[in-house]
Design a protein around this motif. Structure first.
Motif, PDB file in Angstrom:
ATOM      1  N   TRP A   1       0.845  -1.199   0.000  1.00  0.00           N
ATOM      2  CA  TRP A   1       0.000   0.000   0.000  1.00  0.00           C
ATOM      3  C   TRP A   1       0.882   1.251   0.000  1.00  0.00           C
ATOM      4  O   TRP A   1       0.681   2.163  -0.785  1.00  0.00           O
ATOM      5  N   ARG A   2       1.843   1.261   0.888  1.00  0.00           N
ATOM      6  CA  ARG A   2       2.742   2.408   0.964  1.00  0.00           C
ATOM      7  C   ARG A   2       3.483   2.612  -0.357  1.00  0.00           C
ATOM      8  O   ARG A   2       3.552   3.721  -0.874  1.00  0.00           O
ATOM      9  N   ASP A   3       4.020   1.546  -0.924  1.00  0.00           N
ATOM     10  CA  ASP A   3       4.881   1.644  -2.098  1.00  0.00           C
ATOM     11  C   ASP A   3       4.115   1.852  -3.405  1.00  0.00           C
ATOM     12  O   ASP A   3       4.601   2.542  -4.297  1.00  0.00           O
ATOM     13  N   GLU A   4       2.948   1.246  -3.525  1.00  0.00           N
ATOM     14  CA  GLU A   4       2.220   1.292  -4.794  1.00  0.00           C
ATOM     15  C   GLU A   4       1.061   2.275  -4.818  1.00  0.00           C
ATOM     16  O   GLU A   4       0.740   2.814  -5.878  1.00  0.00           O
ATOM     17  N   MET A   5       0.424   2.470  -3.689  1.00  0.00           N
ATOM     18  CA  MET A   5      -0.783   3.293  -3.665  1.00  0.00           C
ATOM     19  C   MET A   5      -0.543   4.639  -2.990  1.00  0.00           C
ATOM     20  O   MET A   5      -1.080   5.647  -3.408  1.00  0.00           O
ATOM     21  N   GLY A   6       0.218   4.626  -1.905  1.00  0.00           N
ATOM     22  CA  GLY A   6       0.430   5.857  -1.151  1.00  0.00           C
ATOM     23  C   GLY A   6      -0.859   6.260  -0.447  1.00  0.00           C
ATOM     24  O   GLY A   6      -1.886   5.624  -0.579  1.00  0.00           O
ATOM     25  N   GLY A   7      -0.778   7.304   0.305  1.00  0.00           N
ATOM     26  CA  GLY A   7      -1.966   7.785   1.000  1.00  0.00           C
ATOM     27  C   GLY A   7      -2.336   6.917   2.184  1.00  0.00           C
ATOM     28  O   GLY A   7      -1.683   5.924   2.500  1.00  0.00           O
ATOM     29  N   ASP A   8      -3.379   7.313   2.828  1.00  0.00           N
ATOM     30  CA  ASP A   8      -3.833   6.631   4.034  1.00  0.00           C
ATOM     31  C   ASP A   8      -4.588   5.351   3.702  1.00  0.00           C
ATOM     32  O   ASP A   8      -5.269   5.255   2.686  1.00  0.00           O
ATOM     33  N   LEU A   9      -4.481   4.386   4.591  1.00  0.00           N
ATOM     34  CA  LEU A   9      -5.229   3.144   4.529  1.00  0.00           C
ATOM     35  C   LEU A   9      -5.884   2.968   5.885  1.00  0.00           C
ATOM     36  O   LEU A   9      -5.185   2.837   6.894  1.00  0.00           O
ATOM     37  N   ALA A  10      -7.196   2.993   5.927  1.00  0.00           N
ATOM     38  CA  ALA A  10      -7.927   2.838   7.185  1.00  0.00           C
ATOM     39  C   ALA A  10      -8.182   1.355   7.423  1.00  0.00           C
ATOM     40  O   ALA A  10      -8.940   0.731   6.682  1.00  0.00           O
ATOM     41  N   LEU A  11      -7.522   0.785   8.425  1.00  0.00           N
ATOM     42  CA  LEU A  11      -7.745  -0.614   8.766  1.00  0.00           C
ATOM     43  C   LEU A  11      -8.969  -0.716   9.664  1.00  0.00           C
ATOM     44  O   LEU A  11      -9.137   0.065  10.588  1.00  0.00           O
ATOM     45  N   TYR A  12      -9.805  -1.698   9.397  1.00  0.00           N
ATOM     46  CA  TYR A  12     -11.035  -1.894  10.147  1.00  0.00           C
ATOM     47  C   TYR A  12     -10.929  -3.223  10.848  1.00  0.00           C
ATOM     48  O   TYR A  12     -10.819  -4.260  10.180  1.00  0.00           O
ATOM     49  N   ALA A  13     -11.003  -3.292  12.088  1.00  0.00           N
ATOM     50  CA  ALA A  13     -11.097  -2.339  13.177  1.00  0.00           C
ATOM     51  C   ALA A  13      -9.996  -2.667  14.168  1.00  0.00           C
ATOM     52  O   ALA A  13      -9.324  -3.687  14.039  1.00  0.00           O
ATOM     53  N   SER A  14      -9.836  -1.862  15.190  1.00  0.00           N
ATOM     54  CA  SER A  14      -8.746  -2.112  16.123  1.00  0.00           C
ATOM     55  C   SER A  14      -8.991  -3.348  16.988  1.00  0.00           C
ATOM     56  O   SER A  14      -8.092  -4.165  17.171  1.00  0.00           O
ATOM     57  N   THR A  15     -10.201  -3.505  17.517  1.00  0.00           N
ATOM     58  CA  THR A  15     -10.467  -4.620  18.433  1.00  0.00           C
ATOM     59  C   THR A  15     -11.859  -5.194  18.180  1.00  0.00           C
ATOM     60  O   THR A  15     -12.857  -4.499  18.380  1.00  0.00           O
ATOM     61  N   THR A  16     -11.913  -6.421  17.713  1.00  0.00           N
ATOM     62  CA  THR A  16     -13.179  -7.153  17.573  1.00  0.00           C
ATOM     63  C   THR A  16     -12.881  -8.639  17.697  1.00  0.00           C
ATOM     64  O   THR A  16     -11.811  -9.097  17.302  1.00  0.00           O
ATOM     65  N   PRO A  17     -13.826  -9.407  18.219  1.00  0.00           N
ATOM     66  CA  PRO A  17     -13.590 -10.848  18.355  1.00  0.00           C
ATOM     67  C   PRO A  17     -13.679 -11.558  17.003  1.00  0.00           C
ATOM     68  O   PRO A  17     -14.272 -11.055  16.053  1.00  0.00           O
ATOM     69  N   ILE A  18     -13.108 -12.736  16.947  1.00  0.00           N
ATOM     70  CA  ILE A  18     -13.246 -13.602  15.783  1.00  0.00           C
ATOM     71  C   ILE A  18     -14.658 -14.171  15.814  1.00  0.00           C
ATOM     72  O   ILE A  18     -15.102 -14.691  16.834  1.00  0.00           O
ATOM     73  N   SER A  19     -15.357 -14.049  14.680  1.00  0.00           N
ATOM     74  CA  SER A  19     -16.714 -14.589  14.624  1.00  0.00           C
ATOM     75  C   SER A  19     -16.990 -15.120  13.226  1.00  0.00           C
ATOM     76  O   SER A  19     -16.202 -14.918  12.301  1.00  0.00           O
ATOM     77  N   GLU A  20     -18.119 -15.775  13.056  1.00  0.00           N
ATOM     78  CA  GLU A  20     -18.485 -16.298  11.741  1.00  0.00           C
ATOM     79  C   GLU A  20     -18.801 -15.174  10.759  1.00  0.00           C
ATOM     80  O   GLU A  20     -18.904 -15.404   9.560  1.00  0.00           O
ATOM     81  N   TYR A  21     -18.935 -13.952  11.249  1.00  0.00           N
ATOM     82  CA  TYR A  21     -19.247 -12.803  10.394  1.00  0.00           C
ATOM     83  C   TYR A  21     -17.997 -12.022  10.002  1.00  0.00           C
ATOM     84  O   TYR A  21     -18.084 -11.035   9.287  1.00  0.00           O
ATOM     85  N   GLY A  22     -16.852 -12.436  10.475  1.00  0.00           N
ATOM     86  CA  GLY A  22     -15.603 -11.782  10.142  1.00  0.00           C
ATOM     87  C   GLY A  22     -14.713 -11.639  11.349  1.00  0.00           C
ATOM     88  O   GLY A  22     -15.148 -11.772  12.496  1.00  0.00           O
TER      89      GLY A  22
END
Length: 169
Positions: free
Chosen positions: A119-140
Motif C-alpha cells: 500500500w505504501r509503495d504502490e498506492m500511497g496515502g492513508d489506509l484505514a484498517l477496520y477495526a482495532s479490536t473485535t472478536p473472531i466470529s463467523e461474520y468476520g
C-alpha cells in the motif's frame, strides 16, 4: 476540512465509473473511496486447511491491489483523490476452528506486512484498517486484536501494524 466522498466497492471498479460518471456527480465530490480488503472465498475450506488458505494469500493480495489501482485510475480520470474507508483482510467462515487458526497464525502477520508495504509503495496515502479490536466470529475477524489487553504475542495483525509503523517490514 470537509472531504465529500463517493463510496464504491473495491472489487467493482466499473461501479466507481458509473457513480462518478453519472450526471454531474463528479462535480459534487472531492474523492472516491473504496475498501481494499484481502478476500479469499473460504467456502469449501475446512478446519486444518490453514496452509491452503495461506497458499492463496499472495494471489488474493494481488487481486486486491489490481482492483485498488483500477479504482484509483477511475478517480484520476475524474480529477478526484482516491481514499479508503476501511480495509484489511476479509476472511469469513462459519468454521470457527479454521477462523481462529487463520487469524492467529503468524502467516497472517506476514500477509499484513506485505499488504501494508505494498500500500505504501504502490498506492500511497492513508489506509484505514477496520477495526482495532473485535472478536473472531463467523461474520468476520476484523480486529487487529481480538479483545482489549490481548498479548501482542497472540495478535499477528497488530504485530504487523506495529512493525509497519516503526518502519520495519
Amino acid at each position: 476540512r470537509l472531504i465529500r466522498v463517493a463510496a464504491s466497492q473495491n472489487a467493482n471498479p466499473d461501479l466507481a465509473e458509473t457513480i462518478l460518471g453519472h450526471g454531474d456527480t463528479a462535480k459534487w465530490v472531492d474523492a472516491l473511496a473504496t475498501a481494499p480488503y484481502i478476500w479469499i472465498d473460504l467456502g469449501g475450506h475446512g478446519s486444518g486447511e490453514t496452509d491452503r488458505v495461506f497458499a492463496q494469500m499472495p494471489r488474493a493480495i494481488d487481486a486486491t491491489f489490481a482492483f485498488a489501482q483500477a479504482n484509483r485510475d477511475v478517480a484520476r480520470r475524474h480529477g478526484k483523490r482516491f481514499l479508503t474507508y476501511e480495509g484489511g483482510q476479509h476472511l469469513v467462515t462459519k468454521d470457527m476452528v479454521l477462523a481462529h487458526a487463520v487469524q492467529r497464525d503468524p502467516r497472517m502477520g506476514a500477509a499484513y506486512d506485505r499488504y501494508l508495504a505494498r500500500w505504501r509503495d504502490e498506492m500511497g496515502g492513508d489506509l484505514a484498517l477496520y477495526a482495532s479490536t473485535t472478536p473472531i466470529s463467523e461474520y468476520g475477524s476484523w480486529g487487529l486484536l481480538e479483545y482489549g489487553g490481548q498479548p501482542l504475542a497472540e495478535a499477528p495483525k497488530m504485530q504487523a501494524v506495529q512493525r509497519f509503523l516503526k518502519g520495519r517490514r
